[in-house]
Design a protein around this motif. Structure first.
Motif, mmCIF file in Angstrom:
data_model
loop_
_atom_site.group_PDB
_atom_site.id
_atom_site.type_symbol
_atom_site.label_atom_id
_atom_site.label_comp_id
_atom_site.label_asym_id
_atom_site.label_seq_id
_atom_site.Cartn_x
_atom_site.Cartn_y
_atom_site.Cartn_z
ATOM 1 N N ASP A 228 3.052 52.827 80.153
ATOM 2 C CA ASP A 228 2.226 51.654 79.827
ATOM 3 C C ASP A 228 2.898 50.771 78.777
ATOM 4 O OD1 ASP A 228 0.310 52.431 81.653
ATOM 5 O OD2 ASP A 228 -0.945 53.446 80.162
ATOM 6 N N ALA A 229 3.532 51.397 77.786
ATOM 7 C CA ALA A 229 4.215 50.620 76.751
ATOM 8 C C ALA A 229 5.388 49.848 77.337
ATOM 9 C CB ALA A 229 4.676 51.541 75.637
ATOM 10 N N TYR A 230 6.141 50.480 78.223
ATOM 11 C CA TYR A 230 7.261 49.797 78.864
ATOM 12 C C TYR A 230 6.765 48.612 79.695
ATOM 13 C CZ TYR A 230 10.400 53.733 77.765
ATOM 14 O OH TYR A 230 11.159 54.684 77.121
ATOM 15 N N ARG A 231 5.713 48.844 80.447
ATOM 16 C CA ARG A 231 5.186 47.768 81.295
ATOM 17 C C ARG A 231 4.701 46.595 80.448
ATOM 18 N NH1 ARG A 231 0.651 49.585 85.397
ATOM 19 N NH2 ARG A 231 -0.365 50.011 83.403
ATOM 20 N N LYS A 232 4.088 46.888 79.324
ATOM 21 C CA LYS A 232 3.611 45.829 78.433
ATOM 22 C C LYS A 232 4.771 44.992 77.912
ATOM 23 C CE LYS A 232 1.170 45.164 74.024
ATOM 24 N NZ LYS A 232 0.512 45.861 72.887
ATOM 25 N N ARG A 233 5.862 45.638 77.539
ATOM 26 C CA ARG A 233 7.009 44.912 76.998
ATOM 27 C C ARG A 233 7.688 44.054 78.073
ATOM 28 N NH1 ARG A 233 10.232 49.521 73.737
ATOM 29 N NH2 ARG A 233 11.814 47.859 73.595
ATOM 30 N N VAL A 234 7.778 44.573 79.279
ATOM 31 C CA VAL A 234 8.365 43.776 80.360
ATOM 32 C C VAL A 234 7.488 42.577 80.679
ATOM 33 C CG1 VAL A 234 8.997 43.781 82.804
ATOM 34 C CG2 VAL A 234 9.641 45.715 81.347
ATOM 35 N N SER A 235 6.179 42.786 80.715
ATOM 36 C CA SER A 235 5.258 41.680 80.984
ATOM 37 C C SER A 235 5.346 40.614 79.899
ATOM 38 C CB SER A 235 3.818 42.194 81.087
ATOM 39 O OG SER A 235 3.678 43.078 82.178
ATOM 40 N N ALA A 236 5.435 41.065 78.653
ATOM 41 C CA ALA A 236 5.540 40.115 77.545
ATOM 42 C C ALA A 236 6.816 39.290 77.661
ATOM 43 C CB ALA A 236 5.499 40.867 76.214
ATOM 44 N N GLU B 131 8.472 38.600 80.435
ATOM 45 C CA GLU B 131 8.342 37.688 81.562
ATOM 46 C C GLU B 131 7.456 36.492 81.225
ATOM 47 O OE1 GLU B 131 6.875 40.375 84.477
ATOM 48 O OE2 GLU B 131 8.891 41.022 85.141
ATOM 49 N N GLU B 132 6.495 36.724 80.322
ATOM 50 C CA GLU B 132 5.606 35.635 79.905
ATOM 51 C C GLU B 132 6.138 34.908 78.671
ATOM 52 O OE1 GLU B 132 1.801 37.427 79.380
ATOM 53 O OE2 GLU B 132 1.752 38.255 81.427
ATOM 54 N N GLN B 133 7.353 35.284 78.238
ATOM 55 C CA GLN B 133 8.033 34.643 77.106
ATOM 56 C C GLN B 133 7.200 34.694 75.828
ATOM 57 O OE1 GLN B 133 9.057 30.725 78.619
ATOM 58 N NE2 GLN B 133 10.996 31.496 79.429
ATOM 59 N N ARG B 134 6.704 35.881 75.557
ATOM 60 C CA ARG B 134 5.968 36.101 74.308
ATOM 61 C C ARG B 134 6.395 37.439 73.724
ATOM 62 N NH1 ARG B 134 2.065 39.877 75.467
ATOM 63 N NH2 ARG B 134 1.451 40.075 77.648
ATOM 64 N N GLU B 135 6.077 37.625 72.437
ATOM 65 C CA GLU B 135 6.429 38.886 71.797
ATOM 66 C C GLU B 135 5.493 39.999 72.250
ATOM 67 O OE1 GLU B 135 6.763 38.767 67.609
ATOM 68 O OE2 GLU B 135 8.165 37.082 67.567
ATOM 69 N N ALA B 136 6.052 41.197 72.387
ATOM 70 C CA ALA B 136 5.250 42.323 72.852
ATOM 71 C C ALA B 136 4.347 42.869 71.764
ATOM 72 C CB ALA B 136 6.165 43.441 73.348
ATOM 73 N N GLY B 137 4.570 42.483 70.516
ATOM 74 C CA GLY B 137 3.778 43.024 69.423
ATOM 75 C C GLY B 137 4.459 44.191 68.765
ATOM 76 N N GLU B 138 3.914 44.646 67.671
ATOM 77 C CA GLU B 138 4.418 45.796 66.926
ATOM 78 C C GLU B 138 5.863 45.579 66.464
ATOM 79 O OE1 GLU B 138 3.827 49.266 69.276
ATOM 80 O OE2 GLU B 138 1.658 49.038 69.379
ATOM 81 N N GLY B 139 6.228 44.310 66.241
ATOM 82 C CA GLY B 139 7.542 44.022 65.692
ATOM 83 C C GLY B 139 8.708 44.250 66.626
ATOM 84 N N VAL B 140 8.470 44.345 67.935
ATOM 85 C CA VAL B 140 9.543 44.598 68.892
ATOM 86 C C VAL B 140 10.157 43.274 69.328
ATOM 87 C CG1 VAL B 140 10.112 45.496 71.172
ATOM 88 C CG2 VAL B 140 8.490 46.723 69.727
ATOM 89 N N MET B 141 11.477 43.171 69.222
ATOM 90 C CA MET B 141 12.206 41.993 69.698
ATOM 91 C C MET B 141 13.222 42.478 70.730
ATOM 92 S SD MET B 141 12.809 39.963 66.104
ATOM 93 C CE MET B 141 13.653 38.615 66.926
ATOM 94 N N ASP B 142 12.861 42.391 72.004
ATOM 95 C CA ASP B 142 13.684 42.959 73.058
ATOM 96 C C ASP B 142 14.821 42.027 73.465
ATOM 97 O OD1 ASP B 142 12.476 45.490 73.555
ATOM 98 O OD2 ASP B 142 10.771 44.466 74.464
ATOM 99 N N GLU B 143 15.969 42.634 73.718
ATOM 100 C CA GLU B 143 17.123 41.938 74.253
ATOM 101 C C GLU B 143 17.095 42.022 75.780
ATOM 102 O OE1 GLU B 143 19.611 40.306 72.747
ATOM 103 O OE2 GLU B 143 18.774 40.607 70.737
ATOM 104 N N PRO B 144 17.809 41.117 76.474
ATOM 105 C CA PRO B 144 17.839 41.183 77.945
ATOM 106 C C PRO B 144 18.282 42.555 78.471
ATOM 107 C CG PRO B 144 18.731 39.101 77.201
ATOM 108 C CD PRO B 144 18.493 39.922 75.967
ATOM 109 N N ALA B 145 19.276 43.168 77.823
ATOM 110 C CA ALA B 145 19.733 44.485 78.277
ATOM 111 C C ALA B 145 18.626 45.526 78.158
ATOM 112 C CB ALA B 145 20.959 44.927 77.481
ATOM 113 N N THR B 146 17.820 45.423 77.094
ATOM 114 C CA THR B 146 16.710 46.362 76.926
ATOM 115 C C THR B 146 15.657 46.149 77.998
ATOM 116 O OG1 THR B 146 17.089 46.429 74.537
ATOM 117 C CG2 THR B 146 14.952 47.199 75.326
ATOM 118 N N ILE B 147 15.390 44.891 78.333
ATOM 119 C CA ILE B 147 14.411 44.603 79.378
ATOM 120 C C ILE B 147 14.890 45.163 80.711
ATOM 121 C CG2 ILE B 147 13.327 42.752 80.710
ATOM 122 C CD1 ILE B 147 12.077 43.237 77.982
#
Length: 383
Positions: free
Chosen positions: A342-350, A352-368
């Motif tokens: 669920d956490a992974y899906r939330k970060r991918v959705s965020a 794709e919607e060009q918003r931060e996933a929350g909890e201070g996570v700043m994902d790079e394209p490679a991480t996505i």
């Protein structure tokens, strides 16, 4: 000023070579395990026998989610989900990949004896196929060329293939053959040549998996092997016991989570990254010491530790050698995938919607890309 050409000379050829060597295709379904059965013990009932044995262990020693949580350290909701999925998997598809072993687990027999077991194995495969019970992946493990007798290896493979095709009318989907103890790089080309000759005779495409079981193998693992073998190399499987023995490790250190094994796995990953060659880890050569709960639980917990170690190192497949291993394999794999799904899906959705996933996570394209791959892998593995 001199005009610099837009495209450097030779770029097109280099880029084509890159695409051929590193196809970068999305990974499809990969079995979570390979079940290893000596040829003289293999029959048309092997899958159902392993299923019944594993289910009886669950019934006796893993009655509900609370027991699963206590044995495998899974919290309440996760334990409930994993318990349900383990029961469903064992009931419907207890074995995803089955290898009929004519090598170490079988030993050296007179030609007439091995020939007889080859025929029995081919007949069993045909029966399983007719009943709809043949695993999605299946095939033999033949003897190594390193033993000095390629004749026996080729003879077994040829008779096995011919016996199955004659009985079924074709080679059922999912066939692969395991080629063990590759101590010399030349053996790979020689074995690929054997497969090519069988292909011409049977009208089928054959692929094989090599076993990495010696430190001598590591230096010649590289991406170029895939093309040089005509695309026939499908996978590389690690062999913990031969490898650790070849290094001279003491017997009590012949374990899958030894640092020396981590090194071998990392070399395999480096060599085959991006090539499409699947990687598989090795096995635990142990079964419950008795049917007492403490012995069954101890076996499950040790096997779960090793499976989790493999998963953390990016090896999503391993070898299982006893029906009890099915329980700990599926429980550990499902808990691994579900714990972060669920956490992974939330970060991918965020992303794709060009918003931060929350909890201070700043994902790079490679991480996505890694998160998306983990979700695809989970979807393919979960029942």
């Amino acid at each position: 000023m001199p005009v610099v050409p837009d495209v450097p000379p030779g770029f097109a050829e280099t880029y084509r070579a890159q695409q051929d060597r590193y196809p970068a295709a999305e990974a499809g379904w990969q079995p979570v395990h390979t079940v290893y059965v000596p040829a003289d013990r293999f029959s048309a009932h092997t899958v159902t026998e392993w299923r019944d044995h594993a289910l009886s262990l669950v019934k006796a020693h893993l009655a509900g989610p609370d027991e699963l949580g206590a044995v495998f350290g899974a919290p309440g909701r996760l334990a409930a989900a994993v318990h349900e999925k383990v029961l469903r998997k064992l009931s419907t598809e207890p074995i995803e990949d089955l290898r009929v072993d004519f090598e170490d687990g079988y030993g050296v027999r007179p030609d007439s004896v091995e020939d007889g077991h080859v025929e029995q194995a081919a007949a069993a495969v045909a029966s399983m196929h007719a009943a709809g019970g043949l695993p999605r992946r299946w095939g033999p493990r033949v003897k190594s060329f390193a033993d000095g007798d390629p004749r026996r290896s080729v003879r077994t493979l040829g008779a096995f293939l011919t016996g199955v095709v004659e009985r079924v009318g074709e080679l059922p989907a999912g066939f692969t053959v395991t080629f063990p103890k590759v101590l010399m790089e030349a053996y790979l080309g020689q074995f690929a040549g054997v497969l090519q000759r069988f292909e011409a005779r049977l009208g089928v495409r054959l692929r094989f998996e090599m076993q990495v079981e010696a430190p001598q193998t590591l230096p010649f693992l590289r991406a170029e092997l895939v093309q040089s073998l005509g695309g026939r190399l499908a996978a590389a499987h690690f062999g913990v016991f031969d490898y650790t023995a070849a290094l001279g490790l003491p017997p009590h250190e012949q374990r899958l989570d030894h640092p020396a094994c981590d090194h071998a796995r990392h070399v395999m990953q480096t060599a085959f990254a991006g090539t499409g060659v699947e990687l598989s880890d090795g096995s635990l050569a142990a079964s419950p010491a008795s049917n007492r709960p403490q012995d069954v639980h101890a076996l499950w917990q040790r096997h779960a530790e090793l499976v989790a170690h493999s998963l953390r190192h990016g090896f999503y497949q391993g070898w299982d050698m006893h029906p009890s291993h099915l329980v700990s394999r599926f429980a550990t794999v499902y808990a691994f995938h579900l714990a972060h799904y669920d956490a992974y899906r939330k970060r991918v959705s965020a992303w794709e919607e060009q918003r931060e996933a929350g909890e201070g996570v700043m994902d790079e394209p490679a991480t996505i890309r890694t998160l998306a791959a983990a979700l695809r892998r989970a979807d393919a593995a979960l029942p």
